[in-house]
Scaffold this active site. Structure first.
Site, PDB file in Angstrom:
ATOM      1  N   SER A 139      10.119  -3.530  -2.560  1.00 27.08           N
ATOM      2  CA  SER A 139       9.504  -2.207  -2.530  1.00 27.08           C
ATOM      3  C   SER A 139       9.654  -1.428  -3.831  1.00 27.08           C
ATOM      4  O   SER A 139       8.827  -0.567  -4.123  1.00 27.08           O
ATOM      5  CB  SER A 139      10.099  -1.388  -1.381  1.00 27.08           C
ATOM      6  N   HIS A 176       5.035  -4.172   2.147  1.00 26.87           N
ATOM      7  CA  HIS A 176       4.186  -3.861   0.990  1.00 26.87           C
ATOM      8  C   HIS A 176       3.161  -4.946   0.678  1.00 26.87           C
ATOM      9  O   HIS A 176       2.439  -4.840  -0.310  1.00 26.87           O
ATOM     10  CB  HIS A 176       5.059  -3.584  -0.233  1.00 26.87           C
ATOM     11  N   LYS A 198       1.507   1.955   5.550  1.00 31.45           N
ATOM     12  CA  LYS A 198       1.323   1.810   4.104  1.00 31.45           C
ATOM     13  C   LYS A 198      -0.143   1.389   3.855  1.00 31.45           C
ATOM     14  O   LYS A 198      -1.022   2.219   3.991  1.00 31.45           O
ATOM     15  CB  LYS A 198       2.369   0.838   3.550  1.00 31.45           C
TER      16      LYS A 198
END
Ligand SMILES: Cc1ncc(COP(=O)(O)O)c(C=O)c1O
Length: 395
Positions: A183, A211, A242
């Site tokens: 991250s 991610h 995200k």
């Protein structure tokens, strides 16, 4: 009062060390161009990698979900809060990215943090040894602590060191856990090597793809799909707040693993289920992620990533080996990192300072997070500002 004085001393100490954090207030939706603390800025701070957080299809799905299911779920998943929207989201996730295991099943969670606590505590109890990458996300570190397993930290991305640790271990249950895309650095774990080790040692391999999901692999199916990996040893975690632009998370694994989580994972069992409308919007996001529009957004993001790398190569800030949307500029010192973030802010750019404990001491950085919502002009603004700052810093 003594107790308050202790906290005040703690806060003053954080301030002295350049570690105080400040929340900024977004007045508008998360997007490349937004108003923050009353000022227009270009945001390079979010994890909204595909620029979906304010997508009209998702806001419409959220509203439709609220009309259909109300505002709240009303209970925990096992006691009345599990809705058709949650069930549909799990089916959609299993269909989209369950290809790494036979009989895939998904389990949805309110957040990625809770998903990580749930999976680690349910799969790694006392008597288990958990092998954890040195740069894993805080939620995996906390999950490992809560699991009360023995924890062994292997050097970042170092499959050889991990192999030696596994060889030396006589634990009856072994669990390897890693971020898929790290991250704060944006690099990718050596997943093929880790999986080979997991299979050789009869271990689980838990991959937190917070991610990578939505961004990497065909149709955004994530790091495992990108690497073409498949094994019953795998447990895949993805987040939906995200790249998916909504909120929540899911664990994907063989159906037996998921049934075990439903029965045993306390962070799943003992909490109110997320609003069904959120799950409904997340399903709409999965459809977008897998669509031609998703492909176009990923392709544009790829262009932005390569341009950013080229820009950083020409500056004093050498790019880390990241080919993802996360592009850190490593500074080291906390105050110097804050100063660089403040210079960017003065240029109308939100590029956040990342400091310990989020990253190891001495590796503070500003982190540029790219999004398909950025235009090439936005990137040119960032580039021009960084070049000005870079030039001013040279003797
Ligand atoms: C690698 C990683 N895992 C898990 C999480 C937690 O996900 P969530 O924000 O959905 O709680 C994050 C980010 O916050 C993350 O970066």
């Amino acid at each position: 009062m003594f107790l308050l004085d202790t906290l005040r001393d703690g806060l003053a100490d954080l301030d002295r060390r350049g570690l105080t954090r400040r929340r900024r207030i977004a007045d508008t939706a998360c997007a490349a161009h937004m108003t923050v603390d009353g000022r227009p800025i270009i945001g390079f701070a979010s994890n909204d990698y595909l620029g979906l957080a304010a997508h009209p299809a998702l806001t419409a799905a959220l509203a439709e979900g609220a009309q259909r299911y109300g505002a709240g779920s009303g209970g925990s998943h096992l006691l009345g809060g599990h809705s058709r929207a949650h069930a549909q989201l799990e089916d959609d996730l299993a269909a989209l990215c369950g290809g790494f295991v036979d009989a895939p099943r998904a389990l949805s969670f309110c957040t990625g943090y809770m998903a990580n606590l749930a999976v680690l505590t349910a799969l790694a109890g006392r008597g288990t040894t958990l092998f954890s990458d040195a740069l894993n996300h805080a939620s995996l570190i906390d999950g490992a602590r809560l699991a009360r397993a023995e924890v062994q930290i292997y050097p970042h991305g170092d499959a050889e060191a991990l192999a030696a640790m596994l060889d030396a271990s006589d634990a009856s249950v072994k669990v390897i856990v890693t971020d898929g895309v790290f991250s704060m650095d944006g690099d990718i774990a050596p997943l093929a090597a880790l999986l080979e080790l997991a299979e050789r040692h009869g271990a689980w391999l838990i991959v937190d793809d917070a991610h990578g999901f939505g961004v990497l692999g065909p149709q955004g199916r994530g790091v495992l799909a990108q690497a073409g990996l498949r094994s019953p040893h795998l447990v895949y975690l993805c987040t939906l707040g995200k790249a998916a632009g909504v909120a929540g998370a899911a664990a994907l694994a063989h159906e037996t693993v998921i049934e075990w989580l439903v029965q045993r994972a306390r962070p799943y069992i003992f909490t109110t289920a997320s609003p069904p409308a959120v799950a409904h919007a997340a399903s709409a996001s999965l459809a977008l992620i897998a669509s031609d529009e998703g492909d176009a957004r990923r392709a544009h993001l790829g262009v932005l990533i390569e341009r950013t790398r080229a820009m950083l190569r020409a500056s004093q800030w050498l790019p880390i080996d990241s080919h993802t949307a996360i592009q850190p500029l490593i500074i080291g010192d906390n105050e110097a990192t804050l100063a660089l973030a403040a210079r960017c802010d003065a240029e109308g750019l939100w590029v956040p300072a990342i400091r310990p404990p989020t990253v190891p001491v001495g590796t503070s950085r500003v982190r540029v997070s790219l999004s398909a919502g950025h235009t090439l002009d936005d990137l040119a603004r960032l580039e021009a500002a960084l070049m000005r700052i870079d030039a001013a810093a040279r003797p």
